[in-house]
Structure formats: structure tokens, C-alpha cells
Scaffold this motif. Structure first.
Motif, PDB file in Angstrom:
ATOM      1  N   MET A  41      -1.012  -5.674  -6.924  1.00 22.12           N
ATOM      2  CA  MET A  41       0.323  -5.200  -7.156  1.00 22.12           C
ATOM      3  C   MET A  41       1.364  -6.104  -6.506  1.00 22.12           C
ATOM      4  O   MET A  41       2.541  -5.945  -6.719  1.00 22.12           O
ATOM      5  CB  MET A  41       0.473  -3.790  -6.585  1.00 22.12           C
ATOM      6  N   ILE A  87      10.089   1.045  -4.017  1.00 25.84           N
ATOM      7  CA  ILE A  87       9.318   1.706  -5.069  1.00 25.84           C
ATOM      8  C   ILE A  87       9.241   0.767  -6.258  1.00 25.84           C
ATOM      9  O   ILE A  87      10.232   0.107  -6.598  1.00 25.84           O
ATOM     10  CB  ILE A  87      10.004   3.032  -5.464  1.00 25.84           C
ATOM     11  N   ASP A  88       8.073   0.704  -6.896  1.00 28.67           N
ATOM     12  CA  ASP A  88       7.968  -0.137  -8.091  1.00 28.67           C
ATOM     13  C   ASP A  88       8.360   0.675  -9.321  1.00 28.67           C
ATOM     14  O   ASP A  88       8.652   1.868  -9.236  1.00 28.67           O
ATOM     15  CB  ASP A  88       6.589  -0.794  -8.225  1.00 28.67           C
ATOM     16  N   ASN A 143       6.689   1.847 -11.629  1.00 33.19           N
ATOM     17  CA  ASN A 143       5.769   2.929 -11.980  1.00 33.19           C
ATOM     18  C   ASN A 143       5.961   4.136 -11.073  1.00 33.19           C
ATOM     19  O   ASN A 143       5.261   5.132 -11.217  1.00 33.19           O
ATOM     20  CB  ASN A 143       4.325   2.447 -11.897  1.00 33.19           C
ATOM     21  N   GLU A 175       5.485   3.978  -7.763  1.00 37.79           N
ATOM     22  CA  GLU A 175       4.581   3.862  -6.612  1.00 37.79           C
ATOM     23  C   GLU A 175       5.354   3.363  -5.397  1.00 37.79           C
ATOM     24  O   GLU A 175       6.114   2.390  -5.492  1.00 37.79           O
ATOM     25  CB  GLU A 175       3.450   2.880  -6.915  1.00 37.79           C
ATOM     26  N   LEU A 176       5.150   4.005  -4.260  1.00 41.13           N
ATOM     27  CA  LEU A 176       5.754   3.552  -3.014  1.00 41.13           C
ATOM     28  C   LEU A 176       4.991   2.333  -2.522  1.00 41.13           C
ATOM     29  O   LEU A 176       3.801   2.409  -2.236  1.00 41.13           O
ATOM     30  CB  LEU A 176       5.712   4.667  -1.966  1.00 41.13           C
ATOM     31  N   ILE A 177       5.657   1.190  -2.449  1.00 41.32           N
ATOM     32  CA  ILE A 177       5.048  -0.056  -1.996  1.00 41.32           C
ATOM     33  C   ILE A 177       5.071  -0.114  -0.476  1.00 41.32           C
ATOM     34  O   ILE A 177       4.087  -0.457   0.166  1.00 41.32           O
ATOM     35  CB  ILE A 177       5.787  -1.283  -2.584  1.00 41.32           C
ATOM     36  N   ASP A 232       3.491  15.110  -0.079  1.00 42.84           N
ATOM     37  CA  ASP A 232       3.127  13.851  -0.731  1.00 42.84           C
ATOM     38  C   ASP A 232       3.175  13.943  -2.251  1.00 42.84           C
ATOM     39  O   ASP A 232       3.669  13.038  -2.923  1.00 42.84           O
ATOM     40  CB  ASP A 232       1.724  13.402  -0.295  1.00 42.84           C
ATOM     41  N   ARG A 253       5.739  11.802  -4.630  1.00 42.32           N
ATOM     42  CA  ARG A 253       5.265  10.917  -5.700  1.00 42.32           C
ATOM     43  C   ARG A 253       5.958  11.253  -7.017  1.00 42.32           C
ATOM     44  O   ARG A 253       6.395  10.368  -7.743  1.00 42.32           O
ATOM     45  CB  ARG A 253       3.749  11.027  -5.831  1.00 42.32           C
ATOM     46  N   GLN A 298       8.454   8.775  -9.208  1.00 43.78           N
ATOM     47  CA  GLN A 298       8.235   8.483 -10.627  1.00 43.78           C
ATOM     48  C   GLN A 298       9.471   8.836 -11.457  1.00 43.78           C
ATOM     49  O   GLN A 298       9.861   8.091 -12.351  1.00 43.78           O
ATOM     50  CB  GLN A 298       6.999   9.230 -11.135  1.00 43.78           C
ATOM     51  N   TYR A 310      11.810  -3.377  -9.013  1.00 43.12           N
ATOM     52  CA  TYR A 310      11.700  -2.556  -7.814  1.00 43.12           C
ATOM     53  C   TYR A 310      12.985  -1.766  -7.583  1.00 43.12           C
ATOM     54  O   TYR A 310      14.027  -2.060  -8.158  1.00 43.12           O
ATOM     55  CB  TYR A 310      11.423  -3.437  -6.591  1.00 43.12           C
TER      56      TYR A 310
END
Length: 131
Positions: free
Chosen positions: A1, A30-31, A33, A35-37, A51, A55, A59, A98
């Protein structure tokens, strides 16, 4: 990723710097998708969502940011967007694929904080075109 062209280490340091602001509760990358980078919560604070809900929130944010891009040609790119809720202010700063998500205390001056964060993110943030 990981993306060799995106300055993750630099962004990590900027997130730490943003978290030094007294009114900031959370700051994360966040990306697209959702997702937390990477990201962190201010020391001593408890997050208001679990959590699974976080998420879902990430999203949804990624989806909203992607939808706004359809207006960029006529209106210009989004520098940031925000929403004031009863318990927090949420701000997003899109860059390429991002998003920086900032969660702050509800009493903040949104514009003042937005420009302060843009300043912390630096010149590259306002000029980065993405991919």
C-alpha cells in the motif's frame, strides 16, 4: 500500500505537529479506500467511536472526497472541508489519493484552524496535484 512518490514520513511528522495544537483530538492519513494509513489520538483522550464505526466513518469520508472532485474543473480543488457536530469538528484535507482527517474540539474557529493546518502541511500541500 505504500506509494514511493508520496512523502509518508514527511506527513507522519506533520501529523505529529498538528496534534500539538491544543484543540486537536485526532489527526490521521486516510487512503481513497477509507483505510487509515497512519494517525494518532491526542494523549489522554478517548475516541468517541469504536474501531468498526471509525472504519465506516473513514470509508464514508473517502467516498465524499471522491465525489467532490467532479466539481474541481469549474470551482477549483478543495483545500479543506469541515463539519461542526455537537461534540467535535471534523475537517478533511484532500491530497492526491489521500486525505488528512482532523478531529477537533467543538468550539474551534473552523477557518482559523483550517488555514493553520494548511500552513503546517506546507507549500507542497497546496500545490500537490496527486496522480
Amino acid at each position: 500500500m505504500s506509494d514511493p512518490e508520496f512523502p509518508i514520513e514527511d506527513i507522519k511528522n506533520k501529523i505529529k505537529d498538528i496534534l500539538l495544537e491544543p484543540e486537536i483530538r485526532f489527526c490521521g492519513l486516510i487512503d481513497r479506500n477509507g483505510e487509515l494509513i497512519l494517525g494518532d489520538v491526542k494523549s489522554g483522550l478517548i475516541l468517541l467511536e469504536n474501531d468498526s464505526r471509525r472504519r465506516q466513518m473513514f470509508q464514508e469520508l473517502a467516498h465524499r472526497v471522491a465525489n467532490r472532485e467532479g466539481f474541481d474543473a469549474n470551482l477549483g480543488r478543495v483545500k479543506y472541508s469541515s463539519s461542526r457536530r455537537e461534540k467535535v469538528v471534523m475537517m478533511s484535507f484532500p491530497i492526491g489519493r489521500y486525505i488528512i482527517l482532523v478531529v477537533a474540539e467543538p468550539h474551534v474557529n473552523i477557518d482559523r484552524l483550517g488555514w493553520k493546518i494548511i500552513d503546517k502541511l506546507g507549500k507542497q500541500w497546496s500545490e500537490f496535484q496527486g496522480f
